[in-house]
Write an enzyme that holds these catalytic residues in place. Structure first.
Site, PDB file in Angstrom:
ATOM      1  N   ASP A  40       0.817  -1.224   0.000  1.00  0.00           N
ATOM      2  CA  ASP A  40       0.000   0.000   0.000  1.00  0.00           C
ATOM      3  C   ASP A  40       0.853   1.278   0.000  1.00  0.00           C
ATOM      4  O   ASP A  40       0.584   2.213   0.771  1.00  0.00           O
ATOM      5  CB  ASP A  40      -0.919   0.049   1.233  1.00  0.00           C
ATOM      6  CG  ASP A  40      -1.617  -1.275   1.523  1.00  0.00           C
ATOM      7  OD1 ASP A  40      -1.954  -1.977   0.555  1.00  0.00           O
ATOM      8  OD2 ASP A  40      -1.834  -1.590   2.695  1.00  0.00           O
ATOM      9  N   GLU A 208     -11.004  -1.087  -3.275  1.00  0.00           N
ATOM     10  CA  GLU A 208     -10.336  -0.322  -2.210  1.00  0.00           C
ATOM     11  C   GLU A 208      -9.228   0.526  -2.832  1.00  0.00           C
ATOM     12  O   GLU A 208      -9.083   0.575  -4.063  1.00  0.00           O
ATOM     13  CB  GLU A 208      -9.727  -1.291  -1.189  1.00  0.00           C
ATOM     14  CG  GLU A 208      -8.723  -2.255  -1.821  1.00  0.00           C
ATOM     15  CD  GLU A 208      -8.396  -3.472  -0.978  1.00  0.00           C
ATOM     16  OE1 GLU A 208      -9.059  -3.698   0.055  1.00  0.00           O
ATOM     17  OE2 GLU A 208      -7.473  -4.212  -1.364  1.00  0.00           O
TER      18      GLU A 208
HETATM   19  O1  FUB Z   1      -2.557  -3.843   3.626  1.00  0.00           O
HETATM   20  C1  FUB Z   1      -3.813  -3.872   4.234  1.00  0.00           C
HETATM   21  C2  FUB Z   1      -4.916  -3.762   3.239  1.00  0.00           C
HETATM   22  O2  FUB Z   1      -4.658  -4.592   2.133  1.00  0.00           O
HETATM   23  C3  FUB Z   1      -5.098  -2.406   2.628  1.00  0.00           C
HETATM   24  O3  FUB Z   1      -5.736  -1.486   3.430  1.00  0.00           O
HETATM   25  C4  FUB Z   1      -5.848  -2.781   1.427  1.00  0.00           C
HETATM   26  O4  FUB Z   1      -5.944  -1.781   0.465  1.00  0.00           O
HETATM   27  C5  FUB Z   1      -5.076  -3.971   0.948  1.00  0.00           C
HETATM   28  O5  FUB Z   1      -3.949  -3.601   0.205  1.00  0.00           O
END
Ligand code: FUB
Length: 326
Positions: A40, A208
């Site tokens: 991320d 997301e």
């Molecule tokens: O790394 C934790 C979670 O996994 C993130 O918040 C999401 O976007 C995914 O990448």
């Protein structure tokens, strides 16, 4: 020319060729750009320095801190350890995820998700502040900025975006994305002109990891699709005339490559001001790995076609060439 003369001429030519080849060699970042399981990544430029703020990719119970990395040239990166952790953020127990950073009035703000929050629990999006990009960061509020689940969006994966003096925040997991407006000192949300506080802006296929940048007056909205543990995790985008959308999906621009890596997603974009140089900073999983937490931070070039559409990104092992910021 004598035989001896010919020999020395050829030798001289050889040395010259070798020298010119050497000066043509450009230092490359390589991918991944740093050691360790980092996901991320939020890339940003502060003055003459590149910064990357990632998630530590591990079991949720082990995700209790953040490191960051700085570089003057995209090639040599310095690690800054534990710039924020859950001893400072008292309400955060685990799952500290996906930073988004922002400089305002000489202060450095660090937004993050914590606790993988569900209905009725404490957690969500928090904000911390420091006088320096490398921290240490202090909890600004002593509680989450957004705790509630609104419009079905888990409060994680925030991205802060300034436009015409207004500071917006896009956020959301669980396949829903909201936009909110932040007040001047980032201590609260403020209503939009119509009185609404949360507006849902979810594009088709959204999972997301929202991200926004503006180019030639257009709003490029980007997000991740699929499950982050799956090989087909990827990034798609839309172009809009307003920061509020609508965001009509154009297509994928970052995805797995069977020759290079799988699960390429949850990205950010670095643009060098005054140039056409754009870089995509993202995580991906090495071909030899299947563990969902094995995610590594990489950088590749991002380019546009003559109509302003984003060209599909070629993910590489070489990464990007050294580039200082003038
Ligand atoms: O790394 C934790 C979670 O996994 C993130 O918040 C999401 O976007 C995914 O990448």
């Amino acid at each position: 020319m004598t035989l001896r003369g010919l020999f020395f001429s050829l030798l001289f030519l050889g040395v010259c060729l070798a020298c010119s080849r050497k000066t043509e060699e450009v230092a490359m970042s390589g991918n991944p750009v740093m050691e360790g399981w980092y996901a991320d990544p939020e890339g940003i430029i502060y003055d003459d320095t590149y910064w990357i703020y990632p998630t530590w990719s591990d079991a949720y119970e082990e995700q209790t801190f953040f490191d960051c990395f700085s570089s003057k040239d995209l090639v040599n990166w310095t690690k800054h350890s534990r710039i924020l952790d859950n001893t400072e953020i008292k309400w955060a127990e685990r799952a500290m995820w996906a930073p988004s950073v922002f400089r305002k009035d000489g202060k450095y703000y660090f937004f993050f998700g914590a606790n993988d929050v569900h209905e009725g629990e404490i957690g969500g999006i928090g904000v911390a502040v420091s006088d320096r990009p490398e921290g240490p960061y202090k909890d600004l509020l002593g509680k989450p900025l957004i705790n509630d689940i609104v419009n079905g969006a888990q409060p994680i994966d925030q991205f802060v975006f300034l436009d015409d003096g207004a500071c917006y925040m896009y956020y959301g997991g669980w396949s829903h994305c909201n936009i909110v407006k932040l007040n001047d000192d980032f201590t609260a949300l403020v209503p939009f002109d119509d009185g609404e506080i949360y507006k849902e802006v979810t594009p088709e296929n959204y999972t997301e990891g929202p991200f926004m940048f503006k180019k030639n007056g257009k709003y490029y909205f980007m997000w991740s699709e699929g499950g982050w543990g799956s090989p087909d995790y990827c990034v798609a985008y839309a172009i809009a005339d307003s920061p509020l959308g609508p965001f009509n999906r154009i297509g994928k621009i970052l995805q797995q490559d069977p020759e290079v890596a799988t699960s390429a997603g949850h990205h950010s974009v670095i643009h060098i001001p005054g140039s056409e140089d754009y870089y995509i900073v993202y995580h991906r999983r090495p071909l030899t790995e299947t563990h969902h937490n094995h995610r590594a931070t990489c950088i590749d070039k991002m380019t546009f076609d003559e109509n302003g559409l984003i060209n599909p990104v070629k993910i590489t092992f070489e990464g990007v060439a050294a580039r200082t910021i003038k």
